[in-house]
Design a protein around this motif. Structure first.
Motif, PDB file in Angstrom:
ATOM      1  N   SER B 423       5.937   7.621  -1.436  1.00 41.15           N
ATOM      2  CA  SER B 423       5.260   7.001  -2.389  1.00 41.15           C
ATOM      3  C   SER B 423       5.313   7.911  -3.523  1.00 41.15           C
ATOM      4  N   GLY B 424       4.776   8.974  -3.122  1.00 43.40           N
ATOM      5  CA  GLY B 424       4.953  10.211  -4.229  1.00 43.40           C
ATOM      6  C   GLY B 424       6.224  10.393  -4.881  1.00 43.40           C
ATOM      7  N   LEU B 427       6.990   7.567  -7.046  1.00 46.73           N
ATOM      8  CA  LEU B 427       6.404   7.676  -8.359  1.00 46.73           C
ATOM      9  C   LEU B 427       7.312   8.043  -9.450  1.00 46.73           C
ATOM     10  N   TYR B 428       8.196   9.248  -9.080  1.00 48.11           N
ATOM     11  CA  TYR B 428       8.799   9.903 -10.141  1.00 48.11           C
ATOM     12  C   TYR B 428       9.955   8.801 -10.724  1.00 48.11           C
ATOM     13  N   LEU B 431       8.301   5.951 -12.701  1.00 49.04           N
ATOM     14  CA  LEU B 431       7.763   6.514 -14.034  1.00 49.04           C
ATOM     15  C   LEU B 431       8.846   6.956 -15.007  1.00 49.04           C
ATOM     16  N   ARG B 432      10.139   7.175 -14.449  1.00 48.56           N
ATOM     17  CA  ARG B 432      11.041   7.747 -15.436  1.00 48.56           C
ATOM     18  C   ARG B 432      11.456   6.669 -16.242  1.00 48.56           C
ATOM     19  N   VAL B 434       9.622   4.055 -17.046  1.00 53.81           N
ATOM     20  CA  VAL B 434       8.531   3.626 -17.938  1.00 53.81           C
ATOM     21  C   VAL B 434       8.616   4.670 -18.998  1.00 53.81           C
ATOM     22  N   TYR B 435       8.927   5.823 -18.628  1.00 56.86           N
ATOM     23  CA  TYR B 435       8.791   6.799 -19.938  1.00 56.86           C
ATOM     24  C   TYR B 435       9.835   6.399 -20.906  1.00 56.86           C
TER      25      TYR B 435
END
Lengths: 499, 490
Positions: B423-424, B427-428, B431-432, B434-435
Motif C-alpha cells: 500500500s505504501g 500511494l506513490y 498520488l502521482r 493526483v499531483y
C-alpha cells in the motif's frame, strides 16, 4: 453535541469558502476567518462548562458501525480543551498569514485549511480508536493538497514524502488498533474500539511491546523524532507559510497527544520497559537535530530541525511519565506551537519579501526592517528557553520530571538548551547583523512588518508571556487529566506485578 | 426432476438478461438503431438487477444441480448487472462515432453479463466453465470490437488474440485441474476434498494438492495474479476503455466469487502447502503489481498493475478464512470486491467519459491540470484514486480495514507486512496521478470537458462517487447486508 458542532462548523465553513470564490475571490479568506472565529466562540463555551464524571467536559457517543462495536465517540477533557484552543488560535493566525500570500485558487486553499483543522479537532477529541484513526488520516489529505498546490520549488517531492511517511506508519498503528480490539473481543466477548474498553485489555509480554511499537512509530513519525523525522524539513521548507504554521503548530502536536493519551496508557507495562529507549531517542533528537539545524542555510529547514529538537523534550517528558514531566510536555506543546508558528511565519514573510530562504544571502537587515528584527529576536529567545516565556516552563518541567527517572539522559538532554541558544542567536546574527548586501536578491519589497502582521505577532507574544509568567492557568486544566492517566497506568502495572 | 414454473422464478435475473439479448438481436435484425439498442440493453440490465434485488431477501434455492441461487449469488447478480448497465451507459457516447456497426457490441456485453451471472451462482464445475467461457468468448469480441476502424484499432486485435490464447491456455489448465479433482471426489460439484475416501485407488494428499493447485492456477490466470499476470497490462491497454472497465470489474468480481465458493466448499485451505502457494501468489501479486505500476505512465497500464495488487490483497482475506471463526474474512472478501468494483468502474469511467473510440486519453499527462479545467471530474477521479489507495472517507478504506481485521484475527503477520509495504508503494503512483491533475493546466493539449455532451455518463460517475464517499463515511447499511449474505458461503 458541542464537539460535533466544533467539527462540522469547520467542514461546512470549508465548503462555503470554496464555493464563495465564484462570487468574489476575496470572500474565501473572509469566510474562513469568520468560521474560525465562530469556532473560538463555541470553544469558550466549552471552557466555562463543568466537567462531568470522569473529567469529561463534553462528549457524544452514537453508534456508527455496530458490526465492529465502532461508535462516533467524541469527548474532551482539560488536555483536549487546551489543544483545541491552540488549534483555533493558530487557525486564526494561519488564515492571517495566508491573507496576502495566497491569491491563487484561494477558495480551494481555505477549504483545505479548514478541513485540516477539522481533522485535527477530531484527532484531539476522538475516543473511539477507529474514529481516531479515521481523523488521523483525514487530516493528511487536505495538508497534502496545501503542500502540493501552493508549495515552493520542490513541492511534489515534499508532499509525497509527507503523505507516504504518515500513511505507512499510520497503517502500522491501524494493525495495532485491530490487534488490541481483537484481544478485547477474546477477553470480553465483543469487539470494541472504545478507548475505555480497550484500556481494560490485558496484553502480555512481547506481543504487547509489538502493539505498542505500532502506536509509537505512528506518533513519533508525526511528532517527529529521530529516526522518523526526515519528512519534516522537506515538508516545512516547501509548504506555504500557512501550511508551515498548521504543520508545526498543530499537526506535530497530534503525535504528542497520541503518545500521552494512547501509547502509554494503553500499554503501561511495555511503555515502562521501553521508556529508557524512547528517552534515549528523545535525547538523540534534541542534540542531533540541534546540531543539524546549525548546519542549515535554508532558514525554513533550520526552524524545522529546531522543531524536531524541541519535540524531543516532549518525548522525554512523556516517557518520564510523572506529573511534572507530563505537565512539561504539555506546556512545551503549547508554547512551541506558538513560537514555531511565529518563526515559520517570519521566515515565510521574509521569503515573500525577498524570494529566497537562503541565509547566506542575507545580512544586516536590522536597519532595513527593525520591527521584524525585534519580533524575530523575541521568538528566537522564546524558542531557546528564556525564563519568563512559555517554552522555558515546558522544557524546565520536562527536564525536572525526567531527572527523577533517568539522570544521565536528562543531563545530556539539557545540553540541548545550550545548543538552542547557539543556533538561535546565530540566526539573528546572520540575518540581522553585519553588513547589508542586496546583490543576491531584489530588495524592492523588503518592507517592515505591517500593522496587521504586528497584531498577530503581538497576540502570540502575549500568549507566550502569559504561559511563562502564569503557567498555572494552563496547568490547572491539564493537571487532573494527567494525574488520572498516571494513576490508571500505575494501577494496571501494579496489578500485573501482583499477579 | 421436473422443472416447474416456480423453479424458474429464482432464475429471473438470468432469464431477463437472456431475453434482453434476444429482443435486442431481433430489433437489430429489423432495423439498426443505435439509441434503441442501447436503451433496450440498459433497461434489460436494470430490470435484471432490480429483480435480483427483489428476490434477495427471500430466496435460497439450489436450482438444478448446476446453480445455487442464494442471497450471496443474488447480491453479486445485482452488482454484476448494475455494473454492466453503467458500462453500457458509458459506452454509448464512447462508441457513438465508431465508423462501423455499433449495435452488436451491446449484444456481446449482455451475453458476457449472462456468463458472469452464471459464474456468481455456480457451485458446480460445469456451470463454472459454462459461465466462464460465455464471459470470455464475449470479451474476445468486445476487446477487438473496433478492429475495422483504423484509428482505433492500433492494439485491439493484438490484445484480443493475446487474451484469447492465454485465456484458452488458462481454461485448459483449469479443466485439467477439474479432471483431477473429479478423480479424487467423483463429483463435479464443489465438495470437500478433505477426508473423503478417494474413488480412485491410491490417490494421496499429493495428488489432491496438485489438483487444487491446477484449479487455482487456472483461476489465477483470469484474475491476473502474479506470476500469471503478463497479459493484463497489454490487454487493458489494447481494449476500448469501456471494455477495459468491464474486464477489470465484472470479469474479476465474478471469477473471485467462484474462487471463494470453491475454496470454502473444498476446504482446500486445510492443506498447509496449498496455503503456502496462495500466500506466495498473494505476496508476488502485491509486490509485482505495485512495483511494476511505478514504472508506467499510461493510465490503463497503471490501473492494470494496480488491479494485480488488489487481487493480491483479496487473497490475504481468503487465506484468513481458514484461521478465523465466523464469517469475517468472507465479509472482507465481499466488501473489498464491492469496493474494488466501485472504484475501478469510477476510475476507468472518468477516462471513458473524456475519451471516445476515435481518441483515448490514457497518458497521465493528458490529465494535467484537470483540477482547474474540470473540478468535478478531477474530484471524482481523485476520490477513486484515494479509495484505491485505501484512504479514509472512501469505501476503499472500509475494504482495507476489513482485510486488516481478518488478517489480524488470523495472525497473518507476514502477509500484513507485505500489505502495508504494497500500500505504501501504491500511494506513490496514485498520488502521482493526483499531483498531475493539480499542476497548472496546459491549454495546448488535452480534451474538451463538457458535461452537457454526455450527461448520462456523468450521472453514472456521480452515482459511483456518492456510493464511494457515502459508504466510506457511513458503511453500516452495506456492512449489514454483507454480514447477512456471507453466512451463505460457509
Amino acid at each position: 453535541m458541542i464537539l460535533v458542532w466544533l467539527i462540522s462548523i469547520l467542514f461546512i465553513g470549508g465548503i462555503i469558502a470554496w464555493l464563495s470564490e465564484r462570487v468574489n475571490p476575496y470572500y474565501p479568506r473572509l469566510i474562513a476567518l469568520i468560521t474560525v472565529l465562530l469556532e473560538c466562540v463555541v470553544m469558550l463555551n466549552l471552557l466555562g462548562a463543568e466537567p462531568a464524571t470522569g473529567g469529561w467536559i463534553a462528549s457524544i457517543d452514537a453508534a456508527w458501525i455496530p458490526r465492529f462495536g465502532i461508535s462516533f465517540y467524541l469527548a474532551a477533557d482539560g488536555l483536549s480543551v487546551l489543544l483545541l484552543l491552540l488549534t483555533a488560535f493558530l487557525g486564526v493566525i494561519a488564515i492571517g498569514s495566508a491573507w496576502d500570500e495566497i491569491k491563487d485558487r484561494a477558495g480551494f486553499f481555505y477549504f483545505n485549511l479548514l478541513w485540516t483543522l477539522a481533522g485535527v479537532l477530531g484527532v484531539f477529541t476522538a475516543l473511539d480508536l477507529f474514529l481516531f484513526f479515521f481523523f488521523w488520516e483525514v487530516m493528511l489529505i487536505p495538508m497534502y493538497f496545501i503542500i502540493a498546490i501552493w508549495g515552493h520549488e520542490n513541492k511534489n517531492y515534499a508532499a509525497m514524502k509527507f503523505f507516504i511517511f504518515t500513511q505507512v506508519t499510520g497503517m502500522l498503528m491501524l494493525v495495532s488498533i485491530l490487534v488490541l480490539a481483537y484481544f478485547h473481543s477474546i477477553q470480553s466477548g465483543f469487539v470494541s474500539f472504545n478507548y475505555h474498553d480497550l484500556l481494560t485489555v490485558e496484553t502480555y509480554g512481547p506481543l504487547e511491546m509489538w502493539i505498542m511499537l505500532g502506536f509509537f512509530i505512528a506518533f513519533t513519525t508525526k511528532l517527529p523524532s529521530v529516526p522518523f523525522h526526515s519528512w519534516l524539513p522537506d515538508a516545512h521548507s516547501q509548504a506555504p507559510t500557512a501550511g508551515s504554521v498548521i504543520l508545526a503548530g498543530i499537526l506535530l502536536k497530534t503525535g504528542a497527544y497520541g503518545l500521552i493519551r494512547f501509547a502509554v496508557p494503553l500499554f503501561p507495562e511495555a511503555s515502562m520497559s521501553f521508556a529508557p529507549f524512547a528517552m534515549t531517542l528523545a535525547a538523540i533528537s534534541i542534540l542531533y537535530c540541534a546540531k543539524v539545524a546549525f548546519a542549515q542555510v535554508d532558514i525554513k529547514r533550520l526552524i524545522a530541525y529546531t522543531s524536531v529538537s524541541h519535540m524531543g523534550f516532549v518525548t522525554l517528558g512523556v516517557y518520564a511519565w510523572n506529573e511534572q514531566a507530563l505537565q512539561g510536555a504539555v506546556m512545551t506543546m503549547l508554547a512551541h506551537g506558538l513560537s514555531a508558528a511565529a518563526l515559520f511565519m517570519l521566515a515565510g514573510g521574509l521569503q515573500h519579501r525577498i524570494h529566497t530562504r537562503n541565509m547566506s544571502d542575507m545580512g544586516g537587515f536590522w536597519g532595513k526592517v527593525p520591527r521584524m528584527a525585534v519580533v524575530v529576536l523575541f521568538f528566537s529567545i522564546a524558542a531557546l528557553g528564556m525564563p519568563g516565556l512559555g517554552n522555558f516552563i515546558g522544557e524546565f518541567l520536562a527536564l525536572l520530571g525526567a531527572f527523577q527517572v533517568n539522570i544521565p539522559l536528562t543531563v545530556i538532554s539539557a545540553l540541548g538548551l545550550i545548543f538552542a541558544s547557539v543556533y538561535s542567536l546565530w540566526v539573528i546574527q546572520k540575518i540581522f547583523h553585519g553588513e547589508y548586501v542586496n546583490s543576491e536578491f531584489d530588495d524592492n519589497h523588503l518592507t517592515d512588518l505591517t500593522h496587521r502582521e504586528m497584531v498577530y505577532y503581538t497576540a502570540m507574544m502575549i500568549g507566550l508571556i502569559w504561559m511563562g509568567m502564569y503557567p498555572q492557568s494552563f496547568l490547572t486544566l491539564s493537571q487532573p487529566v494527567l494525574i488520572d492517566l498516571i494513576s490508571s497506568a500505575e494501577g494496571i502495572v501494579t496489578s500485573v506485578v501482583r499477579n | 426432476m421436473d422443472i416447474t414454473l416456480a423453479d424458474l422464478i429464482p432464475l429471473l435475473p438470468l432469464l431477463i438478461t437472456t431475453g434482453t439479448v434476444v429482443v435486442s438481436m431481433t430489433v437489430i435484425g429489423i432495423k439498426r438503431d443505435y439509441g434503441l439498442t442501447v436503451a433496450i440493453t440498459i433497461a434489460g440490465l436494470l430490470l435484471a438487477a432490480l429483480s435480483a434485488a427483489y428476490l434477495m431477501p427471500s430466496t435460497n434455492l439450489q436450482v438444478t444441480p448446476l446453480m445455487v441461487v442464494d442471497q450471496y449469488s443474488l447480491f453479486f447478480t445485482v452488482v454484476t448487472c448494475a455494473t454492466a448497465m453503467f458500462i453500457a451507459i458509458l459506452s454509448y457516447p464512447y462508441l457513438a462515432n465508431l465508423d462501423d456497426h455499433k449495435e452488436e457490441y451491446y449484444l456481446l456485453l449482455t451475453i458476457a453479463t449472462i456468463g458472469a451471472i452464471v459464474m456468481v451462482s455456480s457451485n458446480h464445475f460445469v456451470s463454472t466453465i459454462l459461465g466462464l467461457e460465455t464471459l470470455s468468448m464475449s470479451l474476445y469480441g468486445m476487446v477487438a470490437y473496433p478492429v475495422h476502424v483504423e484509428k482505433s484499432a492500433r492494439f485491439s486485435l493484438e490484445a484480443s488474440v493475446k487474451y484469447l490464447v492465454l485465456s484458452a491456455a488458462a481454461s485448459g489448465i483449469l479443466l485439467f485441474g477439474i479432471a483431477l479433482v473429479y478423480a479424487k471426489t467423483g463429483t463435479l460439484e464443489f465438495a470437500s476434498v478433505v477426508n473423503v475416501p478417494s474413488i480412485t485407488e491410491g490417490l494421496g494428499d499429493g495428488f489432491t494438492i496438485a489438483a487444487l493447485i491446477l484449479v487455482f492456477v487456472g483461476i489465477a490466470f483470469k484474475l491476473s495474479l502474479a506470476p500469471f499476470h503478463m497479459w493484463t497490462p497489454d490487454v487493458y491497454e489494447g481494449s476500448p476503455l469501456p471494455v477495459t472497465t468491464y474486464l477489470a470489474t465484472v470479469g474479476k468480481a465474478a471469477m473471485f466469487v467462484v474462487l471463494l465458493r470453491f475454496i470454502e466448499a473444498s476446504e482446500a485451505l486445510a492443506f498447509d502447502s496449498f496455503i503456502l502457494v496462495i500466500s506466495l501468489v498473494a505476496v508476488a501479486s502485491i509486490l509485482a503489481g505495485n512495483l511494476l505500476a511505478l514504472l508506467q505512465s499510461n493510465l490503463k497500464r497503471i490501473l492494470a498493475y494496480s488491479s494485480i495488487a488488489h487481487m493480491g490483497y483479496l487473497l490475504i482475506a481468503l487465506v484468513a478464512s481458514y484461521f478465523v471463526q465466523g464469517s469475517i474474512s468472507v465479509e472482507a472478501v465481499t466488501i473489498y470486491l464491492v469496493a474494488y468494483v466501485i472504484m475501478s468502474a469510477g476510475a476507468f469511467g472518468v477516462a471513458s467519459v473524456v475519451s471516445s473510440s476515435e481518441q483515448e486519453f490514457n497518458s497521465i499527462e493528458d490529465y494535467q491540470g484537470l483540477f482547474w479545467r474540470s473540478p468535478w471530474l478531477a474530484a471524482v477521479f481523485t476520490g477513486m484514486l484515494l479509495s484505491l489507495a485505501g484512504i479514509p472517507l472512501t469505501i476503499g478504506f472500509i475494504g482495507k480495514f476489513y482485510i486488516f481485521f481478518a488478517g489480524v484475527e488470523a495472525a497473518l503477520w507476514v502477509l500484513l507486512a507485505v500489505l502495508i509495504i504494497g500500500s505504501g508503494i501504491g500511494l506513490y503512483y496514485y498520488l502521482r496521478i493526483v499531483y498531475c491533475m493539480l499542476l497548472a493546466a496546459d491549454i495546448e493539449q488535452g480534451f474538451e470537458v463538457s458535461i452537457g455532451r454526455n450527461i448520462s455518463s456523468h450521472a453514472v460517475l456521480a452515482f459511483l462517487f456518492v456510493l464511494l464517499v457515502g459508504l466510506g463515511i457511513y458503511p453500516t447499511p452495506l456492512v449489514t447486508i454483507i454480514e447477512t449474505i456471507s453466512a451463505y458461503i460457509l
